[in-house]
Motif scaffolding. Structure first.
Motif, PDB file in Angstrom:
ATOM      1  N   VAL A 240     -23.863 150.113  25.695  1.00  0.00           N
ATOM      2  CA  VAL A 240     -24.967 150.614  26.517  1.00  0.00           C
ATOM      3  C   VAL A 240     -26.178 149.688  26.385  1.00  0.00           C
ATOM      4  CG1 VAL A 240     -26.593 152.519  26.834  1.00  0.00           C
ATOM      5  CG2 VAL A 240     -24.180 152.995  26.348  1.00  0.00           C
ATOM      6  N   ALA A 241     -26.773 149.289  27.502  1.00  0.00           N
ATOM      7  CA  ALA A 241     -27.986 148.473  27.478  1.00  0.00           C
ATOM      8  C   ALA A 241     -29.140 149.285  26.897  1.00  0.00           C
ATOM      9  CB  ALA A 241     -28.324 148.000  28.884  1.00  0.00           C
ATOM     10  N   LEU A 242     -30.090 148.591  26.272  1.00  0.00           N
ATOM     11  CA  LEU A 242     -31.155 149.315  25.577  1.00  0.00           C
ATOM     12  C   LEU A 242     -32.013 150.147  26.522  1.00  0.00           C
ATOM     13  CD1 LEU A 242     -32.515 146.974  22.748  1.00  0.00           C
ATOM     14  CD2 LEU A 242     -30.982 148.925  22.586  1.00  0.00           C
ATOM     15  N   GLY A 243     -32.246 149.668  27.728  1.00  0.00           N
ATOM     16  CA  GLY A 243     -33.026 150.457  28.670  1.00  0.00           C
ATOM     17  C   GLY A 243     -32.340 151.759  29.033  1.00  0.00           C
ATOM     18  N   VAL A 244     -31.018 151.725  29.191  1.00  0.00           N
ATOM     19  CA  VAL A 244     -30.253 152.947  29.471  1.00  0.00           C
ATOM     20  C   VAL A 244     -30.201 153.821  28.220  1.00  0.00           C
ATOM     21  CG1 VAL A 244     -28.017 153.849  30.222  1.00  0.00           C
ATOM     22  CG2 VAL A 244     -28.926 151.740  31.233  1.00  0.00           C
ATOM     23  N   TYR A 245     -30.136 153.200  27.058  1.00  0.00           N
ATOM     24  CA  TYR A 245     -30.194 153.954  25.804  1.00  0.00           C
ATOM     25  C   TYR A 245     -31.503 154.743  25.723  1.00  0.00           C
ATOM     26  CZ  TYR A 245     -29.117 154.675  20.782  1.00  0.00           C
ATOM     27  OH  TYR A 245     -28.826 155.209  19.550  1.00  0.00           O
ATOM     28  N   ASN A 246     -32.610 154.123  26.144  1.00  0.00           N
ATOM     29  CA  ASN A 246     -33.882 154.846  26.201  1.00  0.00           C
ATOM     30  C   ASN A 246     -33.753 156.113  27.036  1.00  0.00           C
ATOM     31  OD1 ASN A 246     -35.502 153.126  24.634  1.00  0.00           O
ATOM     32  ND2 ASN A 246     -36.043 151.837  26.365  1.00  0.00           N
ATOM     33  N   ALA A 247     -33.088 155.999  28.188  1.00  0.00           N
ATOM     34  CA  ALA A 247     -32.924 157.149  29.074  1.00  0.00           C
ATOM     35  C   ALA A 247     -32.020 158.203  28.448  1.00  0.00           C
ATOM     36  CB  ALA A 247     -32.357 156.688  30.415  1.00  0.00           C
ATOM     37  N   LEU A 248     -30.964 157.786  27.753  1.00  0.00           N
ATOM     38  CA  LEU A 248     -30.088 158.736  27.071  1.00  0.00           C
ATOM     39  C   LEU A 248     -30.849 159.510  25.993  1.00  0.00           C
ATOM     40  CD1 LEU A 248     -26.925 156.485  26.721  1.00  0.00           C
ATOM     41  CD2 LEU A 248     -27.039 158.617  28.022  1.00  0.00           C
ATOM     42  N   LEU A 249     -31.673 158.801  25.240  1.00  0.00           N
ATOM     43  CA  LEU A 249     -32.479 159.447  24.210  1.00  0.00           C
ATOM     44  C   LEU A 249     -33.445 160.444  24.835  1.00  0.00           C
ATOM     45  CD1 LEU A 249     -33.202 156.214  22.165  1.00  0.00           C
ATOM     46  CD2 LEU A 249     -31.960 158.182  21.249  1.00  0.00           C
ATOM     47  N   GLN A 250     -34.096 160.035  25.912  1.00  0.00           N
ATOM     48  CA  GLN A 250     -35.068 160.898  26.569  1.00  0.00           C
ATOM     49  C   GLN A 250     -34.417 162.155  27.135  1.00  0.00           C
ATOM     50  OE1 GLN A 250     -37.015 159.684  30.409  1.00  0.00           O
ATOM     51  NE2 GLN A 250     -38.855 159.594  29.139  1.00  0.00           N
ATOM     52  N   GLY A 251     -33.170 162.036  27.583  1.00  0.00           N
ATOM     53  CA  GLY A 251     -32.499 163.166  28.208  1.00  0.00           C
ATOM     54  C   GLY A 251     -31.692 164.037  27.272  1.00  0.00           C
ATOM     55  N   ALA A 252     -31.624 163.667  25.989  1.00  0.00           N
ATOM     56  CA  ALA A 252     -30.851 164.465  25.032  1.00  0.00           C
ATOM     57  C   ALA A 252     -31.566 165.773  24.724  1.00  0.00           C
ATOM     58  CB  ALA A 252     -30.651 163.664  23.748  1.00  0.00           C
ATOM     59  N   PRO A 262     -33.406 152.865  16.876  1.00  0.00           N
ATOM     60  CA  PRO A 262     -33.291 153.899  17.902  1.00  0.00           C
ATOM     61  C   PRO A 262     -34.151 155.129  17.646  1.00  0.00           C
ATOM     62  CG  PRO A 262     -31.141 152.961  17.461  1.00  0.00           C
ATOM     63  CD  PRO A 262     -32.075 152.383  16.433  1.00  0.00           C
ATOM     64  N   ALA A 263     -34.481 155.420  16.389  1.00  0.00           N
ATOM     65  CA  ALA A 263     -35.403 156.531  16.125  1.00  0.00           C
ATOM     66  C   ALA A 263     -36.772 156.232  16.729  1.00  0.00           C
ATOM     67  CB  ALA A 263     -35.528 156.758  14.621  1.00  0.00           C
ATOM     68  N   HIS A 264     -37.230 154.990  16.608  1.00  0.00           N
ATOM     69  CA  HIS A 264     -38.505 154.615  17.215  1.00  0.00           C
ATOM     70  C   HIS A 264     -38.403 154.635  18.740  1.00  0.00           C
ATOM     71  CE1 HIS A 264     -40.557 153.550  13.497  1.00  0.00           C
ATOM     72  NE2 HIS A 264     -39.450 152.952  13.102  1.00  0.00           N
ATOM     73  N   MET A 265     -37.265 154.253  19.275  1.00  0.00           N
ATOM     74  CA  MET A 265     -37.053 154.349  20.716  1.00  0.00           C
ATOM     75  C   MET A 265     -37.142 155.804  21.173  1.00  0.00           C
ATOM     76  SD  MET A 265     -33.873 151.617  20.893  1.00  0.00           S
ATOM     77  CE  MET A 265     -33.248 152.192  22.475  1.00  0.00           C
ATOM     78  N   ALA A 266     -36.486 156.700  20.416  1.00  0.00           N
ATOM     79  CA  ALA A 266     -36.501 158.120  20.769  1.00  0.00           C
ATOM     80  C   ALA A 266     -37.927 158.665  20.768  1.00  0.00           C
ATOM     81  CB  ALA A 266     -35.626 158.904  19.798  1.00  0.00           C
ATOM     82  N   ALA A 267     -38.681 158.358  19.705  1.00  0.00           N
ATOM     83  CA  ALA A 267     -40.077 158.795  19.653  1.00  0.00           C
ATOM     84  C   ALA A 267     -40.877 158.164  20.784  1.00  0.00           C
ATOM     85  CB  ALA A 267     -40.682 158.428  18.300  1.00  0.00           C
ATOM     86  N   GLY A 268     -40.577 156.895  21.074  1.00  0.00           N
ATOM     87  CA  GLY A 268     -41.318 156.178  22.104  1.00  0.00           C
ATOM     88  C   GLY A 268     -41.186 156.803  23.477  1.00  0.00           C
TER      89      GLY A 268
END
Length: 317
Positions: A240-252, A262-268
């Protein structure tokens, strides 16, 4: 006449640091700078929705200097004042970052110290006892000559195209939007010789599966085999590309993560995050934001599976 002054910004080499630098980057942009970022290849995907130009930094010294010199020539042609002012800001603390800029003829500013101040146009103070996000924020403030408070949330941007790709990935695996538990159980490397990985993560995921929870894991390329071996019951999304990973985290529904990028991405991106913290002091490195729940007992004892299960049940009744 150009609309904004170009500024070369050297990013740090870690995902978490780059996420924590986003408020500082936005501050620079708000003060009339057009950012030309230089960093790792993954930075392009991570920051894609922000709209900044990202130049992938080569590995070799000769190639790095060539890249910066070519970038300098282009930006000087666009902005006649470029070579006559501070035109580069360094987030890394390393001597090599200042040396690269100096050899390329750039007028760089960055934190003083590490024997590199003489290479800089101006060495800026690095203050003790700061969270990393605040440290980067204050670096930008000192560069700009302004005083401001950092934001409470990073509010990292996610594009609608990235969200659509994330929805399609989840739908293809029968995952209910907003209800899954997305886990980030890997923590590459150690900090200050301390292991950052919650040892009970495999047992926790088994408990989630037994409770009927949908568990999603998005391993990096070096983590795929570990994900297969340790988390066979999780829905694995590889490549998974990191930009899409951002969206997956946001939608979880909720994200449960070690001290990791990824924890910082999730918080971000404002995901509901349960941040499992162990021996490392969170005062400097904890994920930043109002949606973060830090779960930590102390430097010598981890939280229990029961405690984290209870937090998940509260987040996803």
């Amino acid at each position: 006449m150009i609309e904004a002054r170009p500024l070369i910004v050297r990013l740090r080499n870690f995902v978490g640091d780059t996420v924590l630098s986003i408020p500082a980057l936005r501050l620079l942009q708000s003060q009339g700078y057009r950012l030309e970022l230089v960093g790792k290849g993954w930075a392009r995907g991570l920051l894609e929705a922000e709209g900044w130009s990202v130049h992938v930094r080569p590995g070799g010294l000769r190639e790095r200097i060539t890249q910066l010199r070519e970038l300098r020539r282009r930006l000087d042609a666009e902005d006649p004042s470029f070579d006559g002012r501070s035109n580069t800001l360094l987030f890394p603390y390393a001597f090599s970052a200042a040396l690269d800029a100096r050899l390329a003829g750039l007028r760089a500013e960055g934190h003083a110290g590490d024997g590199r101040t003489w290479l800089l146009k101006r060495g800026l103070p690095r203050r003790e006892g700061r969270h990393t996000l605040v440290e980067y924020w204050e670096l930008a403030c000192d560069f700009l000559g302004v005083q401001a408070e950092p934001p409470k949330d990073i509010a990292m941007k996610v594009s609608e195209a990235q969200r659509e790709q994330a929805r399609a990935l989840l739908a293809g695996h029968g995952v209910e939007p907003g209800r899954c538990v997305l886990i980030c159980p890997f923590a590459n490397g150690r900090v200050e010789f301390l292991d950052r990985s919650w040892p009970a993560f495999p047992d926790f995921v088994r408990r989630l599966h037994a409770a009927g929870r949908q568990v999603v894991i998005v391993p990096g390329p070096a983590e795929e085999q570990g994900a297969k071996d340790l988390y066979p019951d999780a829905i694995r999304l590889d490549g998974v590309a990191l930009g899409v990973y951002n969206a997956l985290l946001q939608g979880a529904g909720v994200v449960v993560a070690n001290d990791t990028g990824p924890a910082h991405m999730a918080a971000g991106v404002g995901a509901r995050l349960l941040s499992i913290w162990g021996p490392v002091d969170p005062a400097r490195w904890a994920p930043w934001g109002s949606t973060v729940t830090l779960m930590r007992r102390g430097p010598t004892e981890w939280v229990s599976v029961d405690e984290v299960m209870s937090a998940v049940d509260q987040a996803l009744p």
